[in-house]
Design a protein around this motif. Structure first.
Motif, PDB file in Angstrom:
ATOM      1  N   LEU A 240       8.584  48.147  63.766  1.00 14.26           N
ATOM      2  CA  LEU A 240       9.869  48.781  63.473  1.00 14.26           C
ATOM      3  C   LEU A 240      10.045  48.990  61.973  1.00 14.26           C
ATOM      4  CD1 LEU A 240      12.564  49.752  64.728  1.00 14.26           C
ATOM      5  CD2 LEU A 240      13.445  47.438  64.352  1.00 14.26           C
ATOM      6  N   SER A 241       9.591  48.016  61.198  1.00 13.03           N
ATOM      7  CA  SER A 241       9.691  48.131  59.743  1.00 13.03           C
ATOM      8  C   SER A 241       8.788  49.244  59.206  1.00 13.03           C
ATOM      9  CB  SER A 241       9.327  46.792  59.095  1.00 13.03           C
ATOM     10  OG  SER A 241       9.318  46.888  57.695  1.00 13.03           O
ATOM     11  N   LEU A 242       7.585  49.345  59.765  1.00  9.23           N
ATOM     12  CA  LEU A 242       6.633  50.353  59.295  1.00  9.23           C
ATOM     13  C   LEU A 242       7.074  51.771  59.631  1.00  9.23           C
ATOM     14  CD1 LEU A 242       3.258  48.590  60.227  1.00  9.23           C
ATOM     15  CD2 LEU A 242       4.191  48.931  57.933  1.00  9.23           C
ATOM     16  N   THR A 243       7.862  51.923  60.686  1.00 12.09           N
ATOM     17  CA  THR A 243       8.292  53.265  61.114  1.00 12.09           C
ATOM     18  C   THR A 243       9.744  53.554  60.755  1.00 12.09           C
ATOM     19  OG1 THR A 243       8.881  52.364  63.288  1.00 12.09           O
ATOM     20  CG2 THR A 243       6.663  53.273  63.049  1.00 12.09           C
ATOM     21  N   SER A 244      10.318  52.762  59.873  1.00  9.98           N
ATOM     22  CA  SER A 244      11.743  52.894  59.555  1.00  9.98           C
ATOM     23  C   SER A 244      12.094  54.214  58.875  1.00  9.98           C
ATOM     24  CB  SER A 244      12.191  51.729  58.662  1.00  9.98           C
ATOM     25  OG  SER A 244      11.432  51.707  57.463  1.00  9.98           O
ATOM     26  N   SER A 245      11.093  54.902  58.315  1.00  5.03           N
ATOM     27  CA  SER A 245      11.372  56.169  57.621  1.00  5.03           C
ATOM     28  C   SER A 245      11.619  57.326  58.587  1.00  5.03           C
ATOM     29  CB  SER A 245      10.197  56.526  56.700  1.00  5.03           C
ATOM     30  OG  SER A 245       8.999  56.670  57.456  1.00  5.03           O
ATOM     31  N   SER A 246      11.303  57.115  59.856  1.00  7.58           N
ATOM     32  CA  SER A 246      11.461  58.172  60.861  1.00  7.58           C
ATOM     33  C   SER A 246      12.351  57.683  61.997  1.00  7.58           C
ATOM     34  CB  SER A 246      10.091  58.586  61.419  1.00  7.58           C
ATOM     35  OG  SER A 246      10.242  59.395  62.561  1.00  7.58           O
ATOM     36  N   CYS A 247      13.098  58.603  62.575  1.00  8.17           N
ATOM     37  CA  CYS A 247      13.965  58.260  63.716  1.00  8.17           C
ATOM     38  C   CYS A 247      13.252  58.432  65.045  1.00  8.17           C
ATOM     39  CB  CYS A 247      15.214  59.148  63.707  1.00  8.17           C
ATOM     40  SG  CYS A 247      16.234  58.967  62.236  1.00  8.17           S
ATOM     41  N   TRP A 248      12.001  58.900  65.025  1.00  7.01           N
ATOM     42  CA  TRP A 248      11.293  59.210  66.264  1.00  7.01           C
ATOM     43  C   TRP A 248       9.978  58.455  66.423  1.00  7.01           C
ATOM     44  CZ3 TRP A 248      12.544  64.421  63.908  1.00  7.01           C
ATOM     45  CH2 TRP A 248      13.770  64.913  64.377  1.00  7.01           C
TER      46      TRP A 248
ATOM     47  N   VAL B 283      12.149  75.649  75.906  1.00  7.89           N
ATOM     48  CA  VAL B 283      11.584  74.348  75.529  1.00  7.89           C
ATOM     49  C   VAL B 283      10.244  74.190  76.213  1.00  7.89           C
ATOM     50  CG1 VAL B 283      11.861  71.858  75.728  1.00  7.89           C
ATOM     51  CG2 VAL B 283      13.827  73.280  75.155  1.00  7.89           C
ATOM     52  N   ALA B 284       9.215  73.891  75.452  1.00 11.77           N
ATOM     53  CA  ALA B 284       7.881  73.707  76.016  1.00 11.77           C
ATOM     54  C   ALA B 284       7.849  72.463  76.892  1.00 11.77           C
ATOM     55  CB  ALA B 284       6.859  73.576  74.891  1.00 11.77           C
ATOM     56  N   PRO B 285       7.005  72.433  77.932  1.00 16.32           N
ATOM     57  CA  PRO B 285       6.921  71.254  78.796  1.00 16.32           C
ATOM     58  C   PRO B 285       6.551  69.984  78.040  1.00 16.32           C
ATOM     59  CG  PRO B 285       5.795  73.119  79.796  1.00 16.32           C
ATOM     60  CD  PRO B 285       6.142  73.523  78.398  1.00 16.32           C
ATOM     61  N   ASN B 286       5.808  70.147  76.944  1.00 15.58           N
ATOM     62  CA  ASN B 286       5.390  68.988  76.150  1.00 15.58           C
ATOM     63  C   ASN B 286       6.150  68.895  74.836  1.00 15.58           C
ATOM     64  OD1 ASN B 286       4.255  71.300  75.085  1.00 15.58           O
ATOM     65  ND2 ASN B 286       2.375  70.261  74.406  1.00 15.58           N
ATOM     66  N   ALA B 287       7.405  69.350  74.820  1.00 13.18           N
ATOM     67  CA  ALA B 287       8.160  69.403  73.560  1.00 13.18           C
ATOM     68  C   ALA B 287       8.354  68.025  72.942  1.00 13.18           C
ATOM     69  CB  ALA B 287       9.525  70.059  73.814  1.00 13.18           C
ATOM     70  N   VAL B 288       8.550  67.000  73.751  1.00 12.61           N
ATOM     71  CA  VAL B 288       8.790  65.656  73.204  1.00 12.61           C
ATOM     72  C   VAL B 288       7.507  65.054  72.657  1.00 12.61           C
ATOM     73  CG1 VAL B 288       9.613  63.330  73.747  1.00 12.61           C
ATOM     74  CG2 VAL B 288      10.741  65.320  74.759  1.00 12.61           C
ATOM     75  N   PHE B 289       6.367  65.393  73.273  1.00 10.66           N
ATOM     76  CA  PHE B 289       5.061  64.926  72.784  1.00 10.66           C
ATOM     77  C   PHE B 289       4.128  66.127  72.660  1.00 10.66           C
ATOM     78  CE2 PHE B 289       6.816  61.053  74.584  1.00 10.66           C
ATOM     79  CZ  PHE B 289       6.512  60.120  73.599  1.00 10.66           C
ATOM     80  N   PRO B 290       4.287  66.913  71.585  1.00  9.96           N
ATOM     81  CA  PRO B 290       3.476  68.137  71.432  1.00  9.96           C
ATOM     82  C   PRO B 290       2.037  67.852  71.032  1.00  9.96           C
ATOM     83  CG  PRO B 290       4.890  67.835  69.527  1.00  9.96           C
ATOM     84  CD  PRO B 290       5.267  66.763  70.495  1.00  9.96           C
ATOM     85  N   PHE B 291       1.747  66.660  70.496  1.00 10.10           N
ATOM     86  CA  PHE B 291       0.401  66.329  70.030  1.00 10.10           C
ATOM     87  C   PHE B 291      -0.006  64.971  70.612  1.00 10.10           C
ATOM     88  CE2 PHE B 291       2.737  68.427  66.549  1.00 10.10           C
ATOM     89  CZ  PHE B 291       2.059  69.645  66.517  1.00 10.10           C
ATOM     90  N   GLU B 292      -1.306  64.770  70.762  1.00  6.43           N
ATOM     91  CA  GLU B 292      -1.807  63.451  71.144  1.00  6.43           C
ATOM     92  C   GLU B 292      -1.717  62.549  69.919  1.00  6.43           C
ATOM     93  OE1 GLU B 292      -5.550  63.424  73.122  1.00  6.43           O
ATOM     94  OE2 GLU B 292      -5.122  65.236  74.255  1.00  6.43           O
ATOM     95  N   LEU B 293      -1.180  61.351  70.124  1.00  2.00           N
ATOM     96  CA  LEU B 293      -0.862  60.474  68.992  1.00  2.00           C
ATOM     97  C   LEU B 293      -2.060  59.586  68.643  1.00  2.00           C
ATOM     98  CD1 LEU B 293       2.748  59.449  70.087  1.00  2.00           C
ATOM     99  CD2 LEU B 293       2.033  61.378  68.694  1.00  2.00           C
ATOM    100  N   TYR B 294      -2.938  60.136  67.796  1.00  2.00           N
ATOM    101  CA  TYR B 294      -4.113  59.384  67.396  1.00  2.00           C
ATOM    102  C   TYR B 294      -3.853  58.521  66.159  1.00  2.00           C
ATOM    103  CZ  TYR B 294      -6.803  62.281  70.638  1.00  2.00           C
ATOM    104  OH  TYR B 294      -7.278  62.898  71.762  1.00  2.00           O
ATOM    105  N   ASN B 295      -3.104  59.046  65.210  1.00  2.00           N
ATOM    106  CA  ASN B 295      -2.904  58.310  63.957  1.00  2.00           C
ATOM    107  C   ASN B 295      -1.598  58.762  63.305  1.00  2.00           C
ATOM    108  OD1 ASN B 295      -3.477  60.859  62.788  1.00  2.00           O
ATOM    109  ND2 ASN B 295      -5.668  60.374  62.703  1.00  2.00           N
ATOM    110  N   GLU B 296      -1.387  58.312  62.067  1.00  2.00           N
ATOM    111  CA  GLU B 296      -0.159  58.599  61.331  1.00  2.00           C
ATOM    112  C   GLU B 296       0.016  60.101  61.095  1.00  2.00           C
ATOM    113  OE1 GLU B 296       3.351  57.934  59.155  1.00  2.00           O
ATOM    114  OE2 GLU B 296       2.205  56.582  60.434  1.00  2.00           O
ATOM    115  N   GLU B 297      -1.090  60.801  60.908  1.00  2.00           N
ATOM    116  CA  GLU B 297      -1.000  62.238  60.644  1.00  2.00           C
ATOM    117  C   GLU B 297      -0.357  62.975  61.815  1.00  2.00           C
ATOM    118  OE1 GLU B 297      -3.965  66.102  59.928  1.00  2.00           O
ATOM    119  OE2 GLU B 297      -4.771  64.047  59.909  1.00  2.00           O
ATOM    120  N   TYR B 298      -0.722  62.600  63.055  1.00  2.00           N
ATOM    121  CA  TYR B 298      -0.167  63.266  64.227  1.00  2.00           C
ATOM    122  C   TYR B 298       1.302  62.886  64.439  1.00  2.00           C
ATOM    123  CZ  TYR B 298      -4.844  64.844  65.415  1.00  2.00           C
ATOM    124  OH  TYR B 298      -6.073  65.469  65.388  1.00  2.00           O
TER     125      TYR B 298
END
Length: 681
Positions: free
Chosen positions: A291-299, A633-648
């Motif tokens: 939670l601390s590491l992701t505090s800069s983003s709301c998502w 709204v695209a079917p994958n709008a909430v997860f448009p990319f596969e979450l491999y790392n911080e860049e995605y």
């Protein structure tokens, strides 16, 4: 001398605790009635700790010989009545019926009754404390509190007065209190009841089970076998209707053995306390660090939660949309909202029912009252005749009421009959169920009905590849619309979220699931992924328990966004023939989704980023039901990319920010205050 000492201690305790003044007030009530009774019933509140501190012998009697202790207080109270002339109609000590109401019992193992253990102690006739969930209850009937008997020989001195008094004691049946084979002690003539002096009270029978017995309804085994049985609770007089089906209570009572068609252990209830489980104080260190590491983003935090959730069932990164919705539904499992607006029902359309079934079954085990509904049982309450022969009707809970404040997973919708699906739809719309009790069928003069609130979320799925569905698929579906023709349209609408999980959808990577299944077959207990070791099942249980108890409130921005989206979406899905396709419950689901995403982020304020996720999930569901609209709204709008790392994760944040701008533009164009809206809207 010992009895005299206890009577003195009882009088001192009554005086110090305020019980004597309450007794005097109760006597005034009886005296003002100017009517004679066979017995006069008094409740005396007892704090065992205070009594033991005052007099250990009296305290020991109350805890271990409560019937004898009642006689001590009975004698003290009778002397008080005669000395102070409190009840003019009362003649003998036998007419006073004292009921000792304990505030608590010592927190020691010997005072706790675990009805998963054998044998149960029902011979000592002393107080025990037990805890359980109500699974059945009867309607209220009458029982005899006390009765007056007279000698049938008119020449006998005992053919008058109040010498022969029968009073109900714990464990006694109606036939034990009122019989026709009593004999006069003086002349051995038969005794006859003077019916005009019979005193009646209210009685209700309740069945409870221990909370850990619900593991049997969760489709899950931790390889620890245990025995459990339901326990019958007798509620009398002021305790009647104090318990509700599905609630958990702490009960103080006296175990007794009741012989009917089959011998069973019952509890004569002394006091009831609603059990409120402790709220967890926090989350695990691993989630606190995340939670601390992701505090800069709301998502980012919720995205990672969905990505790694249930890695024991599916590989990380698969079924992210479904897993996010399941987590959001799980954090809405609480009875904190008495208006019943927290529920988040989910219907899944899938071609892999086995995997989805496992995933949902795993998820319900993360919350205390998650229930997997057995096909052979009933979802909602049923009515039957009471087995104790009291003339009362017993209402059995059903899976939905047992899952109070949690999830009721009802499996494949196709496994339920049409009438049950219609009942499910009605319950999901009203969040209550009414049970009708036919007086003619159960031997009563009048019909009755009992209404119960349904405080759970429903999960279910539909098999996309079932033979009946393949043979009847529609060909004229709109863009983005799923074929739900085999499900009643109103039932589909009743589910807040409709989720598509099939091989053509982005949440179903086929190869990774095959590899996962093969690895689990080789090593069923093994942790296949780093995430499984870093974030354990226990960590998720603590996280959900903490999150669902957060009290959240809406920010002004989020509230405006939710209402704006609702009004705009309602407008563009309205036509002159069918009217609006959005039901009145649509706004409720949008609010619930927004709150759920905020809770899952461990926030106490719903912000516009939460409202965006709610709008995207809801719009995806609407598209599956009715087809796409101008708010594409695209079917994958909430997860448009596969979450491999911080860049995605960063790319996802940028994409969601663009979606937020698109939503604001949609609201500005079609929302309130625009020219496209009619004046009345």
């Amino acid at each position: 001398m010992s009895t005299l000492k206890m009577k003195e201690a009882a009088l001192i305790y009554l005086d110090k605790s305020g019980g004597l003044q309450k007794f005097i007030d109760d006597c005034k009530y009886y005296n003002d009635l100017k009517q004679s009774y066979a017995v006069y019933r008094f409740n005396i509140l007892i704090n065992p700790s205070d009594v033991v501190e005052l007099d250990t012998e009296l305290g020991n009697h109350i805890l271990h010989q409560p019937l004898e202790a009642s006689q001590v207080f009975q004698s003290v109270c009778f002397i008080a009545v005669k000395t102070l002339s409190l009840i003019g109609q009362l003649q003998t000590e036998n007419q006073i019926n004292i009921v000792l109401k304990l505030t608590h019992l010592p927190p020691l193992p010997s005072y706790s009754l675990d009805f998963c253990e054998f044998p149960l102690d029902y011979t000592s006739q002393r107080f025990y404390m037990m805890q359980g969930i109500v699974i059945a209850m009867t309607t209220v009937t009458k029982y005899t509190q006390g009765a007056r008997f007279l000698c049938s020989d008119e020449a006998c001195p005992l053919s008058k007065g109040f010498q022969y008094i029968r009073v109900h004691v714990p464990g006694a049946t109606e036939s034990a209190t009122i019989r026709n084979d009593f004999l006069c002690n003086l002349c051995s003539s038969s005794l006859q009841e003077d019916r005009k002096f019979r005193v009646l009270g209210d009685k209700q029978i309740v069945e409870i089970i221990p909370a850990k017995a619900l593991h049997a309804f969760q489709g899950y085994s931790n390889k620890q076998r245990f025995r459990f049985q339901s326990l019958t609770i007798f509620l009398r007089d002021e305790l009647v209707n104090k318990m509700n089906i599905g609630n958990e209570y702490k009960i103080i009572g006296i175990p007794t053995c009741v012989k009917t068609s089959q011998t069973s252990v019952c509890i004569e209830t002394n006091s009831i306390t609603f059990y409120n489980p402790k709220v967890p104080s926090g989350i695990s260190d691993s989630f606190r660090c995340l939670l601390s590491l992701t505090s800069s983003s709301c998502w980012k935090f919720t995205a990672i939660l969905a990505n790694i959730f249930a890695s024991q069932i599916v590989p990380p990164g698969t079924y992210n949309l479904l897993k996010l919705c399941l987590l959001m539904s799980l954090v809405q499992t609480s009875v904190r909202n008495k208006e019943l607006e927290d529920s988040l029902d989910i219907l899944i359309i899938t071609s892999d029912t086995l995997l989805v079934d496992r995933l949902l079954n795993f998820s319900i085990n993360l919350v205390p009252r998650g229930i997997r509904h057995p096909v052979s049982a009933e979802i909602f309450p049923t009515v039957s005749r009471n087995k104790y022969g009291t003339g009362a009707v017993s209402v059995q809970a059903g899976s939905a009421l047992l899952a109070k404040g949690s999830i009721c997973f009802i499996g494949d919708l196709a496994s339920h009959k049409k009438d049950k699906l219609e009942q499910l739809q009605s319950v999901m719309e009203s969040r209550s169920i009414t049970v009708y009790i036919s007086g003619k069928k159960f031997g009563d003069d009048i019909d009755q009905q009992m209404t119960f609130p349904v405080q759970c979320s429903f999960w279910s799925f539909v098999d996309l590849d079932s033979s009946s569905r393949r043979n009847t698929q529609k060909t004229n579906t709109l863009i983005g619309q799923m074929d739900c023709s085999l499900i009643p349209a109103n039932l589909v609408e009743a589910f807040g979220l409709l989720i598509n999980c099939n091989e053509s959808s982005p949440c179903h990577p086929f190869l990774s699931n095959v590899q996962h299944t093969l690895k689990k077959a080789i090593d069923p207990e093994g942790l296949l992924y780093v995430a499984s070791k870093q974030f354990t099942t226990e960590d998720f249980e603590k996280l959900l328990a903490f999150a669902k108890n957060l009290n959240v409130e809406f920010s002004l921005e989020a509230e405006r966004m939710i209402h704006g989206y609702y009004l705009a979406s309602r407008r563009i899905r309205t036509d002159s023939i069918c009217g609006s396709k959005l039901s009145s419950s649509a706004l409720k689901y949008l609010v619930s989704l927004s709150e759920a995403h905020a809770r899952l982020n461990l926030r106490t304020k719903v912000i516009k980023e939460d409202a965006l996720i709610a709008a995207l999930l809801f719009e995806t569901s609407l598209t599956l039901k009715y087809g796409t609209t101008v708010f594409r709204v695209a079917p994958n709008a909430v997860f448009p990319f596969e979450l491999y790392n911080e860049e995605y994760l960063e790319k996802r944040d940028i994409y969601l920010t663009q979606c937020q701008q698109q939503l604001l533009q949609f609201i500005a164009t079609y929302g309130p205050g625009t020219t496209i809206f009619a004046s009345d809207e």
